[in-house]
Scaffold this motif. Sequence first.
Motif, PDB file in Angstrom:
ATOM      1  N   UNK A   1       0.803  -1.217   0.000  1.00  0.00           N
ATOM      2  CA  UNK A   1       0.000   0.000   0.000  1.00  0.00           C
ATOM      3  C   UNK A   1       0.843   1.277   0.000  1.00  0.00           C
ATOM      4  N   UNK A   2       2.155   1.139   0.142  1.00  0.00           N
ATOM      5  CA  UNK A   2       3.051   2.297   0.264  1.00  0.00           C
ATOM      6  C   UNK A   2       2.647   3.166   1.453  1.00  0.00           C
ATOM      7  N   UNK A   3       2.539   2.519   2.599  1.00  0.00           N
ATOM      8  CA  UNK A   3       2.246   3.199   3.869  1.00  0.00           C
ATOM      9  C   UNK A   3       3.514   3.190   4.711  1.00  0.00           C
ATOM     10  N   UNK A   4       3.973   4.367   5.117  1.00  0.00           N
ATOM     11  CA  UNK A   4       5.162   4.463   5.954  1.00  0.00           C
ATOM     12  C   UNK A   4       4.792   4.171   7.408  1.00  0.00           C
ATOM     13  N   UNK A   5       5.795   3.791   8.201  1.00  0.00           N
ATOM     14  CA  UNK A   5       5.540   3.294   9.547  1.00  0.00           C
ATOM     15  C   UNK A   5       6.420   4.034  10.558  1.00  0.00           C
ATOM     16  N   UNK A   6       5.778   4.680  11.540  1.00  0.00           N
ATOM     17  CA  UNK A   6       6.481   5.255  12.681  1.00  0.00           C
ATOM     18  C   UNK A   6       6.184   4.427  13.913  1.00  0.00           C
ATOM     19  N   UNK A   7       7.184   4.265  14.783  1.00  0.00           N
ATOM     20  CA  UNK A   7       7.044   3.402  15.947  1.00  0.00           C
ATOM     21  C   UNK A   7       7.433   4.173  17.213  1.00  0.00           C
ATOM     22  N   UNK A   8       6.688   3.951  18.285  1.00  0.00           N
ATOM     23  CA  UNK A   8       7.014   4.528  19.588  1.00  0.00           C
ATOM     24  C   UNK A   8       7.961   3.586  20.327  1.00  0.00           C
ATOM     25  N   UNK A   9       9.140   4.104  20.664  1.00  0.00           N
ATOM     26  CA  UNK A   9      10.157   3.303  21.353  1.00  0.00           C
ATOM     27  C   UNK A   9      10.927   4.227  22.289  1.00  0.00           C
ATOM     28  N   UNK A  10      10.873   3.969  23.587  1.00  0.00           N
ATOM     29  CA  UNK A  10      11.444   4.880  24.572  1.00  0.00           C
ATOM     30  C   UNK A  10      12.872   4.518  24.956  1.00  0.00           C
ATOM     31  N   UNK A  11      13.772   4.504  23.981  1.00  0.00           N
ATOM     32  CA  UNK A  11      15.196   4.387  24.269  1.00  0.00           C
ATOM     33  C   UNK A  11      15.618   3.032  24.780  1.00  0.00           C
ATOM     34  N   UNK A  12      16.255   3.012  25.936  1.00  0.00           N
ATOM     35  CA  UNK A  12      16.796   1.769  26.476  1.00  0.00           C
ATOM     36  C   UNK A  12      15.686   0.830  26.934  1.00  0.00           C
ATOM     37  N   UNK A  13      16.060  -0.429  27.142  1.00  0.00           N
ATOM     38  CA  UNK A  13      15.081  -1.409  27.623  1.00  0.00           C
ATOM     39  C   UNK A  13      14.498  -0.975  28.969  1.00  0.00           C
ATOM     40  N   UNK A  14      15.368  -0.516  29.877  1.00  0.00           N
ATOM     41  CA  UNK A  14      14.878  -0.111  31.198  1.00  0.00           C
ATOM     42  C   UNK A  14      13.928   1.072  31.090  1.00  0.00           C
ATOM     43  N   UNK A  15      14.277   2.056  30.270  1.00  0.00           N
ATOM     44  CA  UNK A  15      13.429   3.240  30.115  1.00  0.00           C
ATOM     45  C   UNK A  15      12.108   2.914  29.453  1.00  0.00           C
ATOM     46  N   UNK A  16      12.163   2.101  28.414  1.00  0.00           N
ATOM     47  CA  UNK A  16      10.945   1.723  27.701  1.00  0.00           C
ATOM     48  C   UNK A  16      10.005   0.935  28.614  1.00  0.00           C
ATOM     49  N   UNK A  17      10.548  -0.077  29.284  1.00  0.00           N
ATOM     50  CA  UNK A  17       9.701  -0.955  30.098  1.00  0.00           C
ATOM     51  C   UNK A  17       9.224  -0.287  31.386  1.00  0.00           C
ATOM     52  N   UNK A  18       9.842   0.831  31.738  1.00  0.00           N
ATOM     53  CA  UNK A  18       9.365   1.576  32.903  1.00  0.00           C
ATOM     54  C   UNK A  18       7.984   2.169  32.650  1.00  0.00           C
ATOM     55  N   UNK A  19       7.688   2.493  31.407  1.00  0.00           N
ATOM     56  CA  UNK A  19       6.451   3.215  31.091  1.00  0.00           C
ATOM     57  C   UNK A  19       5.541   2.479  30.112  1.00  0.00           C
ATOM     58  N   UNK A  20       6.113   1.808  29.118  1.00  0.00           N
ATOM     59  CA  UNK A  20       5.315   1.229  28.027  1.00  0.00           C
ATOM     60  C   UNK A  20       5.076  -0.256  28.311  1.00  0.00           C
ATOM     61  N   UNK A  21       4.031  -0.514  29.087  1.00  0.00           N
ATOM     62  CA  UNK A  21       3.766  -1.861  29.573  1.00  0.00           C
ATOM     63  C   UNK A  21       2.452  -2.403  29.021  1.00  0.00           C
ATOM     64  N   UNK A  22       2.336  -3.729  29.086  1.00  0.00           N
ATOM     65  CA  UNK A  22       1.044  -4.364  28.828  1.00  0.00           C
ATOM     66  C   UNK A  22       0.096  -4.053  29.988  1.00  0.00           C
ATOM     67  N   UNK A  23      -1.162  -4.386  29.795  1.00  0.00           N
ATOM     68  CA  UNK A  23      -2.147  -4.149  30.853  1.00  0.00           C
ATOM     69  C   UNK A  23      -1.864  -4.991  32.098  1.00  0.00           C
ATOM     70  N   UNK A  24      -1.103  -6.080  31.940  1.00  0.00           N
ATOM     71  CA  UNK A  24      -0.752  -6.901  33.109  1.00  0.00           C
ATOM     72  C   UNK A  24       0.557  -6.468  33.748  1.00  0.00           C
ATOM     73  N   UNK A  25       1.138  -5.359  33.258  1.00  0.00           N
ATOM     74  CA  UNK A  25       2.366  -4.830  33.836  1.00  0.00           C
ATOM     75  C   UNK A  25       3.641  -5.331  33.204  1.00  0.00           C
ATOM     76  N   UNK A  26       3.560  -6.263  32.261  1.00  0.00           N
ATOM     77  CA  UNK A  26       4.760  -6.817  31.627  1.00  0.00           C
ATOM     78  C   UNK A  26       5.390  -5.812  30.675  1.00  0.00           C
ATOM     79  N   UNK A  27       6.706  -5.830  30.606  1.00  0.00           N
ATOM     80  CA  UNK A  27       7.429  -4.961  29.689  1.00  0.00           C
ATOM     81  C   UNK A  27       7.252  -5.377  28.240  1.00  0.00           C
ATOM     82  N   UNK A  28       7.558  -4.453  27.320  1.00  0.00           N
ATOM     83  CA  UNK A  28       7.295  -4.708  25.897  1.00  0.00           C
ATOM     84  C   UNK A  28       8.503  -4.424  25.005  1.00  0.00           C
ATOM     85  N   UNK A  29       9.629  -4.017  25.591  1.00  0.00           N
ATOM     86  CA  UNK A  29      10.761  -3.581  24.767  1.00  0.00           C
ATOM     87  C   UNK A  29      11.224  -4.660  23.802  1.00  0.00           C
ATOM     88  N   UNK A  30      11.302  -5.899  24.257  1.00  0.00           N
ATOM     89  CA  UNK A  30      11.826  -6.962  23.403  1.00  0.00           C
ATOM     90  C   UNK A  30      10.965  -7.168  22.160  1.00  0.00           C
TER      91      UNK A  30
END
Length: 374
Positions: free
Chosen positions: A120-149
């Motif tokens: 479709x020629x759709x470009x993709x932007x992704x939210x990623x908060x830097x390091x694994x520790x920084x990302x997983x501190x804030x960007x979690x699943x609803x059960x609290x699990x980290x998502x960086x990996x």
Amino acid sequence: MRVRPPTRQFVVKLHSRCDLACDYCYVYEMADARWRSAPAVMSERTADDLVGRLAEHAAAHRIEHLDVVLHGGEPLLAGPARIGALVRAARARVPASIGFTVQTNGMRLDEPFLRLFDELNVRVGVSLDGTKAGHDRHRKRHNGAGTHHIVAAAVRKLAGPDFRHLFAGLLCVVDLAEDPLACYRELLDFDPPVLDFLLPHGSWSAPPPGRHPGDPATPVLATPYADWLIPVFDEWYAASPPTTVVRQFAEMVTLWLGGSSGVEGLGDQTSPPLVVATDGSIELSDIIAAVEPDAVDTGLNVATDPFDAVVLPQEKLAAECQACPVLAGCGGGHPAHRYRAGHGFENPSVYCPDLFRLTSHVRARLAHDLAALK
């Protein structure tokens, strides 16, 4: 009120729910609770009305190019069929070229989706908060699990040889607990074409982390966010050849050189984006809804109203901003960050000391280098 000039960028809320529970989210964690009553996904009828309004708007103003950002919530929750139908219909019916970008949290960004976006020629932007520790501190699943990996793996696939041409960039929210250069260099490892560093959303009534106006224990002129961003700016600015575009820094440089802003909340935008919600409502910036939901409501809907019916409130800057020597470089900051309950938006930004120091630093670096050229 003033009549809005032709709009060339639209944010389309394809899905109003999210599969993450980010603690700083301006949609779900602040004052705006409209998502609770909004349809979870944009219906086919509403999508058809939207495409018709885009076609009408492009034809009326003889617009050659429009940008459409597919957003949410999490837009990939709408599914490939709904996304594909909207993009194909718009490309077939709108008399203008359309640049489509999807802004995703990356959790569902698998190879089938990437192949669809390639088709479709759709470009993709992704939210990623830097390091694994920084990302997983804030960007979690609803059960609290980290998502960086999961997100990091998706970005590496996006940045790889098969899909690199779709990579629109990375979006990172500044976390004062993170080392700024470690965060920046971690993001550079993904070789993004563009980086966005966003300030956490907050206001005088609900200050962001590290900014506590009125707290006697916090120096009035403390600049924790400028202190974080200036080392990143200096490393970015000194890089030769450039490693990436850091959008906020590039826009500040442009503003100090007499150009205009392309970033919301930095300088004056003559025609900021319009938002179309899942129910077809036409809205102003949904970021402002984080502090005052009614402020974005136009009372219009793509089912019944053209985009030309939207009018903009006349923005009023605080007297302090109008007299400020760095106004040209910051524009007073994002309107949402100026909000104070009972006093509206006619205030300096809650980030004012940070913006003053950062924009002054950028100006000083430019002035030094321009003087050296002479």
